[in-house]
Scaffold this motif. Structure first.
Motif, PDB file in Angstrom:
ATOM      1  N   ALA A  30       7.550 -10.505 -17.495  1.00 58.83           N
ATOM      2  CA  ALA A  30       6.130 -10.174 -17.434  1.00 58.83           C
ATOM      3  C   ALA A  30       5.611 -10.341 -16.010  1.00 58.83           C
ATOM      4  N   VAL A  31       4.550  -9.607 -15.707  1.00 65.15           N
ATOM      5  CA  VAL A  31       3.817  -9.781 -14.458  1.00 65.15           C
ATOM      6  C   VAL A  31       2.357  -9.986 -14.812  1.00 65.15           C
ATOM      7  N   ARG A  32       1.781 -11.032 -14.257  1.00 63.51           N
ATOM      8  CA  ARG A  32       0.368 -11.346 -14.510  1.00 63.51           C
ATOM      9  C   ARG A  32      -0.428 -11.139 -13.226  1.00 63.51           C
ATOM     10  N   VAL A  33      -1.352 -10.182 -13.280  1.00 64.87           N
ATOM     11  CA  VAL A  33      -2.219  -9.902 -12.146  1.00 64.87           C
ATOM     12  C   VAL A  33      -3.606 -10.422 -12.466  1.00 64.87           C
ATOM     13  N   THR A  34      -4.090 -11.292 -11.606  1.00 64.15           N
ATOM     14  CA  THR A  34      -5.434 -11.855 -11.776  1.00 64.15           C
ATOM     15  C   THR A  34      -6.355 -11.210 -10.756  1.00 64.15           C
ATOM     16  N   SER A  35      -7.510 -10.733 -11.248  1.00 63.36           N
ATOM     17  CA  SER A  35      -8.438 -10.011 -10.389  1.00 63.36           C
ATOM     18  C   SER A  35      -9.797 -10.706 -10.360  1.00 63.36           C
ATOM     19  N   ARG A  36     -10.509 -10.462  -9.284  1.00 69.41           N
ATOM     20  CA  ARG A  36     -11.872 -10.982  -9.159  1.00 69.41           C
ATOM     21  C   ARG A  36     -12.873 -10.145  -9.944  1.00 69.41           C
ATOM     22  N   LYS A  37     -12.434  -8.969 -10.395  1.00 64.30           N
ATOM     23  CA  LYS A  37     -13.360  -8.056 -11.056  1.00 64.30           C
ATOM     24  C   LYS A  37     -12.953  -7.823 -12.498  1.00 64.30           C
ATOM     25  N   SER A  38     -13.950  -7.593 -13.341  1.00 63.27           N
ATOM     26  CA  SER A  38     -13.686  -7.196 -14.715  1.00 63.27           C
ATOM     27  C   SER A  38     -13.198  -5.758 -14.719  1.00 63.27           C
ATOM     28  N   ALA A  39     -12.368  -5.423 -15.695  1.00 62.96           N
ATOM     29  CA  ALA A  39     -11.833  -4.058 -15.777  1.00 62.96           C
ATOM     30  C   ALA A  39     -12.080  -3.463 -17.157  1.00 62.96           C
TER      31      ALA A  39
ATOM     32  N   PRO B 150      12.284  -3.939 -20.634  1.00 63.44           N
ATOM     33  CA  PRO B 150      10.826  -3.931 -20.831  1.00 63.44           C
ATOM     34  C   PRO B 150      10.154  -4.927 -19.895  1.00 63.44           C
ATOM     35  N   LEU B 151       9.057  -4.507 -19.302  1.00 62.52           N
ATOM     36  CA  LEU B 151       8.248  -5.371 -18.433  1.00 62.52           C
ATOM     37  C   LEU B 151       6.804  -5.281 -18.904  1.00 62.52           C
ATOM     38  N   THR B 152       6.236  -6.411 -19.295  1.00 67.57           N
ATOM     39  CA  THR B 152       4.866  -6.431 -19.810  1.00 67.57           C
ATOM     40  C   THR B 152       3.891  -6.802 -18.699  1.00 67.57           C
ATOM     41  N   LEU B 153       2.822  -6.014 -18.577  1.00 70.35           N
ATOM     42  CA  LEU B 153       1.802  -6.230 -17.557  1.00 70.35           C
ATOM     43  C   LEU B 153       0.561  -6.850 -18.189  1.00 70.35           C
TER      44      LEU B 153
ATOM     45  N   GLU C   8       5.471  -5.053  -7.355  1.00 69.78           N
ATOM     46  CA  GLU C   8       5.000  -3.775  -6.831  1.00 69.78           C
ATOM     47  C   GLU C   8       4.712  -2.792  -7.956  1.00 69.78           C
ATOM     48  N   LEU C   9       5.582  -2.765  -8.945  1.00 66.21           N
ATOM     49  CA  LEU C   9       5.384  -1.854 -10.077  1.00 66.21           C
ATOM     50  C   LEU C   9       4.081  -2.177 -10.801  1.00 66.21           C
ATOM     51  N   ALA C  10       3.829  -3.455 -11.028  1.00 74.82           N
ATOM     52  CA  ALA C  10       2.608  -3.856 -11.728  1.00 74.82           C
ATOM     53  C   ALA C  10       1.368  -3.462 -10.942  1.00 74.82           C
TER      54      ALA C  10
ATOM     55  N   VAL D  61      -0.733 -12.396  -7.968  1.00 71.41           N
ATOM     56  CA  VAL D  61       0.266 -11.622  -8.702  1.00 71.41           C
ATOM     57  C   VAL D  61       1.427 -12.564  -8.984  1.00 71.41           C
ATOM     58  N   ALA D  62       1.686 -12.836 -10.256  1.00 74.32           N
ATOM     59  CA  ALA D  62       2.727 -13.800 -10.637  1.00 74.32           C
ATOM     60  C   ALA D  62       3.772 -13.108 -11.504  1.00 74.32           C
ATOM     61  N   VAL D  63       5.029 -13.208 -11.082  1.00 76.75           N
ATOM     62  CA  VAL D  63       6.142 -12.640 -11.850  1.00 76.75           C
ATOM     63  C   VAL D  63       6.777 -13.740 -12.684  1.00 76.75           C
ATOM     64  N   ASP D  64       6.858 -13.515 -13.988  1.00 75.52           N
ATOM     65  CA  ASP D  64       7.518 -14.447 -14.912  1.00 75.52           C
ATOM     66  C   ASP D  64       8.821 -13.794 -15.354  1.00 75.52           C
ATOM     67  N   SER D  65       9.907 -14.146 -14.658  1.00 70.96           N
ATOM     68  CA  SER D  65      11.199 -13.495 -14.925  1.00 70.96           C
ATOM     69  C   SER D  65      11.709 -13.796 -16.321  1.00 70.96           C
ATOM     70  N   GLU D  66      11.512 -15.014 -16.804  1.00 69.76           N
ATOM     71  CA  GLU D  66      12.017 -15.382 -18.128  1.00 69.76           C
ATOM     72  C   GLU D  66      11.317 -14.604 -19.233  1.00 69.76           C
ATOM     73  N   ALA D  67      10.014 -14.408 -19.079  1.00 66.76           N
ATOM     74  CA  ALA D  67       9.241 -13.676 -20.094  1.00 66.76           C
ATOM     75  C   ALA D  67       9.216 -12.175 -19.837  1.00 66.76           C
TER      76      ALA D  67
END
Length: 261
Positions: free
Chosen positions: A81-90, A30-33, A52-54, A73-79
């Motif tokens: 998870a991938v955290r993508v930070t954007s300049r825009k609201s989604a 499992p990979l949480t985005l 890339e997947l995220a 784009v930050a990959v947290d291998s232990e958790a």
């Protein structure tokens, strides 16, 4: 230790005999985005190229429109998870995605189902590729599929120029292997108007729309398309080639893009 497959105990029956063997099987994880600190989805995937997947998944689902939208784009291998930070609201993308996820949340993907959701323009290009070149590219992609050779448990996809494989990705999910390529090409700013997307999996309407959103004019597979994928491809200007193997193929839409060479 290889994190793409593990060896498990199995019993092989062959020619009337049974023997215990050590069999390599693909690891499904499992990979949480997260997008701007909001948890979006947990994908079951092969844990290669998680960044890339995220990014590819977020592009496919309308969260990201251009590279300028991404701050980090930050990959947290232990958790896992991938955290993508954007300049825009989604907010709108999140609401649309959640609606789609509820209606298709049976493990078969969460991509656009209605063309009106995708807001795509038909692809109009003079791009052409020879049938021999396409067959050669598919053969080369198969040679590159090391994880499939080891486990037999993954799908693979590739982005190709006219005579060369540019990027190749494998995953337990055919959607994931395509999203990894979308993410890589998005991050690199690659023009997809003169590229071919190869895949080993079935060409569903979801895969077709992912390709169309990339601007890919030719989508080819060793397997078959669905009727809905063919119908959407006709509307969106995408050439679909199926059963690309053993010196043959079926072309379902825009056959003029694949020349007899």
């Amino acid at each position: 230790m290889n994190n793409t497959y593990k060896t498990v105990r199995a019993w092989r029956i062959k020619e009337g005999t049974r023997e215990e063997v050590a069999d390599p099987v693909t690891v499904e994880s499992p990979l949480t985005l997260y997008f701007n600190d909001s948890e979006i989805v947990t994908l079951l995937c092969t844990m290669e190229y998680p960044d890339e997947l995220a990014v590819g998944f977020l592009c496919s689902e309308g969260f990201l429109k251009s590279r300028d939208d991404i701050k980090s784009v930050a990959v947290d291998s232990e958790a896992a998870a991938v955290r993508v930070t954007s300049r825009k609201s989604a907010m709108i993308a999140e609401q649309t995605f959640l609606k789609r996820y509820i209606t298709t949340g049976c493990g078969k993907g969460t991509s656009f189902y209605h063309l009106s959701d995708a807001v795509l323009r038909p692809i109009d290009t003079e791009f052409r590729i020879g049938s021999g070149q396409l067959l050669d590219l598919m053969t080369e992609a198969q040679r590159m599929s090391e994880l499939f050779k080891t486990t037999g448990g993954v799908h693979s996809s590739a982005v190709c120029s006219e005579g060369k494989i540019l990027y190749f990705r494998e995953d337990v999910g055919r959607h994931n292997s395509v999203d990894k390529l979308i993410g890589r090409c998005f991050l690199e700013g690659i023009d997809m108007g003169d590229k071919v997307l190869l895949t080993t999996g079935r060409i569903s309407s979801e895969i077709l729309i992912k390709a169309a959103k990339m601007g890919v004019p030719v989508l080819a597979s060793r397997s078959a398309p669905t009727e809905l994928a063919v119908r959407h491809a006709q509307e969106l200007g995408v050439t679909i080639a199926g059963f690309v193997r053993n010196k043959r193929m079926n072309i379902y839409t825009y056959p003029e893009r694949i020349t007899i060479i």
